[in-house]
Motif scaffolding. Structure first.
Motif, PDB file in Angstrom:
ATOM      1  N   SER A  77      49.716  55.003   6.527  1.00  0.00           N
ATOM      2  CA  SER A  77      49.467  55.804   5.189  1.00  0.00           C
ATOM      3  C   SER A  77      50.433  55.649   4.150  1.00  0.00           C
ATOM      4  N   THR A 129      45.182  52.867   6.688  1.00  0.00           N
ATOM      5  CA  THR A 129      44.367  53.761   6.504  1.00  0.00           C
ATOM      6  C   THR A 129      43.587  53.627   5.178  1.00  0.00           C
ATOM      7  N   LEU A 130      43.983  52.721   4.300  1.00  0.00           N
ATOM      8  CA  LEU A 130      43.639  52.333   3.024  1.00  0.00           C
ATOM      9  C   LEU A 130      42.249  51.416   3.133  1.00  0.00           C
ATOM     10  N   ASN A 172      46.218  62.973   7.639  1.00  0.00           N
ATOM     11  CA  ASN A 172      45.687  61.756   6.699  1.00  0.00           C
ATOM     12  C   ASN A 172      44.475  61.652   6.629  1.00  0.00           C
ATOM     13  N   PRO A 184      39.874  49.823  13.159  1.00  0.00           N
ATOM     14  CA  PRO A 184      40.711  49.513  12.255  1.00  0.00           C
ATOM     15  C   PRO A 184      41.840  48.522  12.639  1.00  0.00           C
ATOM     16  N   GLU A 225      39.520  51.832   4.729  1.00  0.00           N
ATOM     17  CA  GLU A 225      38.335  52.043   5.164  1.00  0.00           C
ATOM     18  C   GLU A 225      37.042  51.857   4.414  1.00  0.00           C
ATOM     19  N   HIS A 280      41.804  62.117   3.596  1.00  0.00           N
ATOM     20  CA  HIS A 280      41.922  61.035   2.807  1.00  0.00           C
ATOM     21  C   HIS A 280      41.080  59.878   3.107  1.00  0.00           C
ATOM     22  N   GLN A 281      41.125  59.556   4.599  1.00  0.00           N
ATOM     23  CA  GLN A 281      40.330  58.450   4.955  1.00  0.00           C
ATOM     24  C   GLN A 281      39.055  58.909   4.864  1.00  0.00           C
ATOM     25  N   ALA A 332      36.579  60.214  14.092  1.00  0.00           N
ATOM     26  CA  ALA A 332      37.911  60.708  13.412  1.00  0.00           C
ATOM     27  C   ALA A 332      38.665  62.054  14.089  1.00  0.00           C
ATOM     28  N   THR A 343      37.962  55.505  12.501  1.00  0.00           N
ATOM     29  CA  THR A 343      39.223  55.727  11.446  1.00  0.00           C
ATOM     30  C   THR A 343      40.492  55.557  12.138  1.00  0.00           C
ATOM     31  N   ASP A 347      44.102  56.142  13.548  1.00  0.00           N
ATOM     32  CA  ASP A 347      44.629  57.394  13.990  1.00  0.00           C
ATOM     33  C   ASP A 347      45.330  57.157  15.368  1.00  0.00           C
ATOM     34  N   ASP A 402      37.701  58.288   1.400  1.00  0.00           N
ATOM     35  CA  ASP A 402      37.432  57.128   0.995  1.00  0.00           C
ATOM     36  C   ASP A 402      35.911  56.468   1.541  1.00  0.00           C
TER      37      ASP A 402
END
Length: 328
Positions: free
Chosen positions: A121, A147-148, A177, A251, A150, A180-181, A171, A225, A227, A184
């Motif tokens: 994050s 995490t940015l 966080n 991811p 996605e 936010h994910q 998820a 996601t 995590d 997106d």
């Protein structure tokens, strides 16, 4: 002779007093220092542990000369404050905090013991540090920022599974966080013209139930996601994706190495190596304020061709051209 004995006694007493007055980080170098490792999921697999120890070695610390005290929440994030407090009470020399919830719990538990985090994050937005280049206080770390990614994950999945109009997003909703994910993902899906269905995965039974509901929601592909708990359940998730013949985007490449279809993200093993380097430097006497937060910029796109064939999927030439690694 008596005078010499007296001087020796005074010298021994002086050394003892100086040792007692040394800061813990200084004493830890004389003794075997203890590294507290706080995991939000399960303890790390051997590959990541070895990468962390390699980083220690690169910093000049022999991993055989340190002790590692592990505390793992096993996905029960509300246990993290208690586990962080245990490490503080254990008087560890430094805390290595694995992913955002663990890092936040460690930061809340101590303002004295150095903390090195690994978090995907944004470290400023999440409240870990106020500056990237010169973090204040006792916290620094490695921020691969996976995490940015996605939006890119969804785009690559859509390129492969173009016929899927509904995408499931696995998820862990207890992750601070995750909102936010998911935001997106929903924004990216709206641009492409896809619907997102959130599949909750806070524990093993819930992950099983989410995959069992795929056809009920008419889901044609899944994106996992970022995590820490989900990463620790990679074998379960990859196995379920195979059982339900579901094209799935991950991811991190760790999923693909165990049979997952595709991944796009930072190299997690290298992030653990960098984490080990920072922990080693702190054991050598550096302070967190001397160590800027590292933001690895290299990402890797990995495709498992064997899994694609098992799913009856043909990889488009465009994806082959973009791939950093293709597993046959």
């Amino acid at each position: 002779m008596q005078f010499d004995r007296l001087k020796r006694r005074e010298f021994i007493g002086l050394v003892g007093a100086l040792t007692a007055s040394m800061p813990f980080s200084g004493r830890a170098q004389q003794q075997a220092p203890t590294i507290g490792f706080l995991h939000q999921g399960f303890p790390e697999p051997l590959l990541n542990t070895n990468a962390f120890k390699k980083g220690l070695s690169e910093a000049g610390i022999d991993s055989q000369t340190v002790r590692i005290e592990d505390r793992a929440a096993n996905g029960l994030y509300d246990r993290l404050p208690e586990l962080a407090a245990e490490l503080v009470a254990h008087d560890v020399a430094v805390i290595a905090a694995n992913f955002l919830p663990a890092a936040l719990a460690a930061k809340a538990a101590t303002q004295i013991i150095p903390i090195v985090f690994l978090s995907g994050s944004d470290p400023i937005k999440s409240g870990l540090v106020s500056s990237i280049n010169r973090p204040d206080g006792n916290v620094t770390g490695i921020a691969p920022m996976f995490t940015l990614l996605e939006t890119k994950n969804l785009e690559l999945l859509h390129e492969l599974a173009a016929g899927a109009s509904v995408i499931g997003a696995l998820a862990n909703l207890t992750n601070p966080n995750m909102e936010h994910q998911l935001g997106d993902l929903r924004a990216a899906a709206g641009v492409i013209g896809l619907d997102i269905v959130v599949l909750s995965g806070k524990d093993e039974p819930e992950i099983d139930a989410s995959f069992a509901s795929l056809h009920e929601h008419r889901i044609g592909a899944v994106v996992v996601t970022a995590d820490g708990f989900l990463i620790s359940r990679q074998d379960q998730i990859v196995g379920l994706a195979a059982r339900y013949a579901m094209p799935t985007m991950y991811p991190l490449s760790e999923y693909v190495l165990t049979g997952g279809l595709m991944s796009y993200g930072a190299n997690l093993r290298d992030a653990f190596r960098q984490m080990g380097i920072y922990v080693g430097r702190i054991l050598k006497g550096m302070k967190p304020t001397d160590l800027p937060v590292l933001q690895p910029t290299k990402v890797e796109f990995v495709i498992n061709l064997k899994t694609a064939k098992a799913l009856g999927l043909e990889i488009p030439p465009k994806l082959f051209a973009l791939a950093d690694e293709v597993i046959e």
